[in-house]
Design a protein around this motif. Structure first.
Motif, PDB file in Angstrom:
ATOM      1  N   GLY A   3       0.976  -1.203   0.098  1.00 51.30           N
ATOM      2  CA  GLY A   3       0.126   0.067   0.140  1.00 51.30           C
ATOM      3  C   GLY A   3       0.577   1.393   0.163  1.00 51.30           C
ATOM      4  N   HIS A   4       1.750   1.293   0.870  1.00 51.22           N
ATOM      5  CA  HIS A   4       2.867   2.383   0.809  1.00 51.22           C
ATOM      6  C   HIS A   4       3.688   2.424  -0.474  1.00 51.22           C
ATOM      7  N   GLU A   5       3.893   1.433  -1.095  1.00 52.71           N
ATOM      8  CA  GLU A   5       4.786   1.393  -2.421  1.00 52.71           C
ATOM      9  C   GLU A   5       3.541   2.176  -3.298  1.00 52.71           C
ATOM     10  N   ASP A  43      -5.391   0.871   5.627  1.00 57.04           N
ATOM     11  CA  ASP A  43      -6.811   0.789   6.365  1.00 57.04           C
ATOM     12  C   ASP A  43      -7.230   2.406   6.611  1.00 57.04           C
ATOM     13  N   ASP A  44      -6.170   3.267   6.601  1.00 50.37           N
ATOM     14  CA  ASP A  44      -6.395   4.806   6.780  1.00 50.37           C
ATOM     15  C   ASP A  44      -5.550   5.443   6.101  1.00 50.37           C
ATOM     16  N   PRO A  45      -5.724   5.551   4.555  1.00 47.06           N
ATOM     17  CA  PRO A  45      -4.808   6.429   3.926  1.00 47.06           C
ATOM     18  C   PRO A  45      -5.267   7.813   3.813  1.00 47.06           C
ATOM     19  N   ALA A  46      -6.257   8.380   4.531  1.00 48.02           N
ATOM     20  CA  ALA A  46      -6.778   9.677   4.207  1.00 48.02           C
ATOM     21  C   ALA A  46      -5.737  10.739   4.568  1.00 48.02           C
ATOM     22  N   LEU A  60      -2.502  10.560   4.500  1.00 49.45           N
ATOM     23  CA  LEU A  60      -1.544  10.746   3.560  1.00 49.45           C
ATOM     24  C   LEU A  60      -1.896  11.639   2.174  1.00 49.45           C
ATOM     25  N   LEU A  61      -3.090  11.262   2.003  1.00 43.94           N
ATOM     26  CA  LEU A  61      -3.804  11.693   0.824  1.00 43.94           C
ATOM     27  C   LEU A  61      -4.207  13.381   1.146  1.00 43.94           C
ATOM     28  N   ASP A  62      -4.562  13.688   2.482  1.00 38.97           N
ATOM     29  CA  ASP A  62      -4.899  14.924   2.466  1.00 38.97           C
ATOM     30  C   ASP A  62      -3.741  15.962   2.536  1.00 38.97           C
ATOM     31  N   SER A  63      -2.425  15.296   3.053  1.00 42.42           N
ATOM     32  CA  SER A  63      -1.356  16.009   3.067  1.00 42.42           C
ATOM     33  C   SER A  63      -0.924  16.274   1.461  1.00 42.42           C
TER      34      SER A  63
END
Length: 197
Positions: A129-131, A180-183, A185-188
């Motif tokens: 997921g991080h990749e 589980d909760d990428p919000a 990272l995406l918001d940043s």
């Protein structure tokens, strides 16, 4: 938490392929995983390669000792084809020095209990997921710079731009499925101003 995945609709959870020539074993592992992941089974190496050729899997749980096409053969084929997922060997074969050069991501010796199986998959999903998120950020940053600088009329027919647009959407969807909760990272990422001031 991985437990939150059971509330997600089908297609929005990580996808796992369980590969074992012993149907009972493959089916038992799949049953243990179904509440948290979208799971398919393949009862041998050839069936695994066919499934992987037809669909996208995030994690493959792969037995080593199978007739005809062994897990080692499947692993070599996946490496040659740049398989875009993670591979966990789940096998009764005791590892030796031969594993040093094998391109798997984790190795579990049978029998494996449900918690260890889930923990290994969760870890591989997190890594992948991080990749995927990193790839998304790299592609999306380029796309946003182009959007900020070039009008839609120029972008509309540019094939390479359309390709990165599709790739960005695919990477983002996959990262969201895996994490589980990428919000945050995406918001940043979304909060960074990339336009010329």
């Amino acid at each position: 938490m991985a437990e939150d995945r059971d509330d997600r609709p089908e297609g929005a959870r990580p996808r796992a392929l369980v590969v074992d020539d012993e149907r009972e074993v493959a089916d038992a592992y799949a049953l243990r995983l179904r509440e948290l992941y979208d799971v398919e089974t393949a009862y041998g190496g050839d069936a695994a390669l066919e499934a992987i050729d037809e669909e996208t899997f995030d994690v493959v749980l792969l037995d080593r000792h199978m007739p005809r096409t062994s897990g080692d053969d499947v692993l070599a084929t996946l490496e040659e084809s740049d398989f875009p997922g993670r591979v966990v060997m789940v096998t009764a074969i005791d590892p030796g020095f031969d594993v040093i050069d094998m391109p798997f991501d984790d190795y579990l010796c049978k029998p494996v209990d449900r918690e260890d199986l889930r923990a290994a998959i969760d870890q591989q999903c997190e890594i992948l997921g991080h990749e995927m998120m990193g790839e998304y950020f790299g592609i999306e940053a380029k796309r946003r710079v182009i959007v900020a600088e070039l009008p839609e009329s120029e972008r509309a027919d540019h094939e390479e731009y359309r390709t990165i647009e599709r790739r960005a959407k695919e990477r983002r969807r996959r990262a969201q499925r895996l994490l589980d909760d990428p919000a945050e990272l995406l918001d940043s990422f979304d909060g960074i101003d990339r336009e010329r001031n």
